[in-house]
Design a protein around this motif. Structure first.
Motif, PDB file in Angstrom:
ATOM      1  N   GLY A   1       0.819  -1.203   0.000  1.00 27.41           N
ATOM      2  CA  GLY A   1       0.000   0.000   0.000  1.00 27.41           C
ATOM      3  C   GLY A   1       0.854   1.254   0.000  1.00 27.41           C
ATOM      4  O   GLY A   1       0.581   2.221  -0.724  1.00 27.41           O
ATOM      5  N   TYR A   2       1.903   1.261   0.809  1.00 28.26           N
ATOM      6  CA  TYR A   2       2.844   2.389   0.847  1.00 28.26           C
ATOM      7  C   TYR A   2       3.499   2.579  -0.519  1.00 28.26           C
ATOM      8  O   TYR A   2       3.569   3.702  -1.047  1.00 28.26           O
ATOM      9  N   PHE A   3       4.000   1.471  -1.094  1.00 28.13           N
ATOM     10  CA  PHE A   3       4.624   1.528  -2.419  1.00 28.13           C
ATOM     11  C   PHE A   3       3.660   2.115  -3.452  1.00 28.13           C
ATOM     12  O   PHE A   3       4.016   3.039  -4.201  1.00 28.13           O
ATOM     13  N   SER A   4       2.446   1.578  -3.483  1.00 25.61           N
ATOM     14  CA  SER A   4       1.464   2.045  -4.469  1.00 25.61           C
ATOM     15  C   SER A   4       1.144   3.516  -4.273  1.00 25.61           C
ATOM     16  O   SER A   4       1.011   4.268  -5.252  1.00 25.61           O
ATOM     17  N   ASN A   5       1.007   3.949  -3.033  1.00 25.45           N
ATOM     18  CA  ASN A   5       0.711   5.364  -2.764  1.00 25.45           C
ATOM     19  C   ASN A   5       1.821   6.273  -3.271  1.00 25.45           C
ATOM     20  O   ASN A   5       1.543   7.374  -3.786  1.00 25.45           O
ATOM     21  N   ARG A   6       3.069   5.832  -3.135  1.00 24.03           N
ATOM     22  CA  ARG A   6       4.179   6.638  -3.661  1.00 24.03           C
ATOM     23  C   ARG A   6       4.066   6.775  -5.180  1.00 24.03           C
ATOM     24  O   ARG A   6       4.255   7.873  -5.735  1.00 24.03           O
ATOM     25  N   VAL A   7       3.760   5.676  -5.857  1.00 23.69           N
ATOM     26  CA  VAL A   7       3.638   5.707  -7.323  1.00 23.69           C
ATOM     27  C   VAL A   7       2.420   6.522  -7.743  1.00 23.69           C
ATOM     28  O   VAL A   7       2.475   7.307  -8.703  1.00 23.69           O
ATOM     29  N   ILE A   8       1.311   6.360  -7.027  1.00 23.31           N
ATOM     30  CA  ILE A   8       0.090   7.117  -7.329  1.00 23.31           C
ATOM     31  C   ILE A   8       0.347   8.614  -7.213  1.00 23.31           C
ATOM     32  O   ILE A   8      -0.131   9.407  -8.033  1.00 23.31           O
ATOM     33  N   ASP A   9       1.125   8.999  -6.216  1.00 27.37           N
ATOM     34  CA  ASP A   9       1.461  10.413  -6.051  1.00 27.37           C
ATOM     35  C   ASP A   9       2.332  10.907  -7.208  1.00 27.37           C
ATOM     36  O   ASP A   9       2.124  12.019  -7.722  1.00 27.37           O
ATOM     37  N   LEU A  10       3.295  10.100  -7.628  1.00 23.39           N
ATOM     38  CA  LEU A  10       4.127  10.477  -8.773  1.00 23.39           C
ATOM     39  C   LEU A  10       3.277  10.685 -10.026  1.00 23.39           C
ATOM     40  O   LEU A  10       3.493  11.634 -10.790  1.00 23.39           O
ATOM     41  N   LEU A  11       2.313   9.817 -10.220  1.00 22.87           N
ATOM     42  CA  LEU A  11       1.443   9.939 -11.383  1.00 22.87           C
ATOM     43  C   LEU A  11       0.518  11.148 -11.267  1.00 22.87           C
ATOM     44  O   LEU A  11       0.273  11.855 -12.256  1.00 22.87           O
ATOM     45  N   ALA A  12      -0.004  11.395 -10.072  1.00 26.45           N
ATOM     46  CA  ALA A  12      -0.882  12.559  -9.880  1.00 26.45           C
ATOM     47  C   ALA A  12      -0.147  13.848 -10.205  1.00 26.45           C
ATOM     48  O   ALA A  12      -0.724  14.779 -10.786  1.00 26.45           O
TER      49      ALA A  12
END
Length: 529
Positions: free
Chosen positions: A307-318
């Motif tokens: 979940g932490y990993f995905s949130n970091r990537v989601i933020d990069l994409l946002a």
């Protein structure tokens, strides 16, 4: 004025007003008043019919486009009189769908019966997920599929471009990604060509870069981004592979950010898929860096680390203007941001999806038991796909506000040729398209229109399963199903077999759905032997 249903696929969500007289587009230079629309919106239509198009003032035009700002994004109004054609829409997509309908009401001489229809789709997301990572398919094959998708008003191509078996995007920053062992890939210029081709046909292309699992192709090129840093080989078969990205090291996120800076500009669509499914956690459990990250971030376990990993990537994409999509496995991490869009494929993870929906999350419906088109027609027949409901755990989500739409999927582990791919897609993709667009569904009416569509609008150059194989029955159905299931395990290494057995233990709901979806009651005695 008479009301009738014309032979349009997918079925319009309206009655069609039929009038006397007709209008012809046969062999003529067509004068177009495009209003504020780009002339590019009629390129696919003019190319399909061999028409010459020129801009014109309204009083000279035979095809008039008008912007209707009060309409929904894909809503359109099509009015054909003996003097010409008027199309109203809020945006380019509505114009393209109106022209797709116009194509289907023209006869072979370009004559159109005078009529009026006003239509819009049932669902906003009407997609196909196409796996070109396990097996590569040439640019023309992708274009041909896009052309048929557009004709039946599908609007999203989810392009699965990376996996354990291949990285199919040219990378100028990390050239070893696409240059391994002579693997085939799409040049950035070819991607731009396909994206432009799709855009002119009303289709957004959503790239999928799998992470943190299904990432062997990246780690075979750059093993330093796994937890162990040990060399791995490209996957040769499907399955679940144990080595995944290290979520504890900052250099992993630096790599992802650099890749996104290169890949995002290639795809102007607002969505970006990051996979998130089938990510074994054994390496993270043994990795001191990952374990330290879990402690530093106050996470409960390795699922929380994903979940932490995905949130970091989601933020990069946002920060790059993208909204993230992930498979519904990812929702098992309770700390995953609710700002993502979930793609439902497996009832194995329904509890976390239901919680996500309860927190105002949106999702795409891609149930493997109804919309996986790499399965043979014996398992997912034309009739069964068309008549399937949109339920999860016995709750029908067809009218639920959380449902953004439907996406059919075709995975290519066992599809290596164009003919194999096309025979899995066609004609089932046309049934899926009608479920995505139309509110009123009638299988017998659909098959009548489908036969007409296949004769006139399905090119002979594209393979299509003949009607006697649309709905296999009896021993033929049973034999094809069992042969497919046996083939699923062929060629898998002992390591991959063990990983699948350890990672995926089907729960009661999955087991029940599997048995009732793919087998009939009379199969049970046969299977016991």
């Amino acid at each position: 004025m008479r009301w009738q249903t014309m032979m349009i696929l997918p079925r319009p969500n309206c009655q069609i007003a039929s009038r006397p007289n007709c209008f012809s587009l046969h062999n003529q230079l067509v004068a177009v008043d495009a209003d504020s629309f780009s002339m590019a919106v009629i390129k696919a239509f003019s190319d399909r019919h061999g028409l010459q198009i020129e801009k014109s003032a309204a009083d000279q035009a035979k095809l008039i486009l008008r912007r209707a700002d009060s309409y929904q994004p894909e809503e359109y109004d099509l009015d054909v009189t003996s003097d010409g054609i008027i199309i109203q829409a809020a945006g380019e997509a509505g114009i393209i769908w109106a022209l797709a309908s116009l194509t289907q009401i023209m006869d072979e001489q370009g004559v159109i019966a005078c009529c009026h229809l006003h239509d819009q789709p049932r669902y906003a997301h009407r997609g196909l997920s196409l796996d070109c990572a396990r097996h590569f398919f040439p640019v023309q094959t992708i274009k041909d599929i896009i052309g048929q998708m557009s004709l039946v008003k599908m609007n999203r191509l989810h392009w699965h471009l990376t996996d354990d078996q291949g990285w199919r995007i040219e990378s100028k920053r990390f050239p070893k990604l696409h240059g391994q062992h002579g693997t085939e890939y799409y040049k950035q210029t070819e991607i731009a060509e396909i994206v432009a081709f799709a855009q002119a046909r009303g289709i957004e292309i959503i790239p999928e870069i799998e992470m943190p699992g299904h990432i062997t192709a990246l780690l075979a090129a750059y093993p330093e981004y796994s937890c162990s840093g040990q060399a791995v080989e490209l996957g040769q078969r499907g399955g679940i592979y144990p080595v995944i990205l290290c979520a504890g090291r900052e250099k992993t996120y630096e790599l992802i950010e650099t890749l996104l800076d290169e890949i995002c500009p290639l795809f102007p669509a607002k969505f970006f898929h990051i996979g998130g499914d089938e990510a074994p956690k054994r390496e993270w459990q043994a990795c001191p860096v990952c374990q330290q990250k879990i402690r530093d971030e106050g996470l409960k376990n390795e699922v929380g680390l994903q979940g932490y990993f995905s949130n970091r990537v989601i933020d990069l994409l946002a920060r790059r203007g993208k909204k993230t999509i992930c498979w519904n496995d990812s929702l098992e991490a309770v700390n995953l941001t609710r700002q993502t869009l979930a793609q439902f494929w497996s009832v194995q993870y329904t509890d976390s999806l239901e919680k996500f929906i309860g927190q105002n999350g949106q999702f795409i419906y891609s149930d493997m038991f109804a919309f996986y088109l790499d399965y043979p027609h014996s398992m997912t027949s034309l009739r069964r796909l068309y008549q399937s409901d949109l339920s999860i755990a016995d709750i029908d989500y067809a009218e639920h506000p959380a449902l953004l739409g439907i996406e059919a999927c075709v995975w290519s582990e066992r599809l290596s040729t164009r003919q194999q791919l096309e025979e899995k897609l066609f004609p089932r993709i046309y049934a899926a398209a009608e479920k995505m667009w139309s509110r009123q569904l009638d299988y017998d009416d659909f098959t009548g229109r489908l036969r007409s569509f296949l004769k006139r609008y399905h090119p002979a150059s594209i393979s299509c399963v003949p009607e006697d194989r649309w709905n296999p029955q009896g021993e033929d159905r049973r034999h094809e199903t069992l042969a497919f299931m046996a083939a699923m395990n062929e060629g898998l290494t002992p390591e991959v077999r063990a990983e699948i057995a350890e990672y995926f233990v089907p729960n009661e709901q999955f087991s029940r759905k599997f048995a009732t979806s793919f087998f009939d009651p009379e199969d049970r005695a046969f299977l016991q032997h």
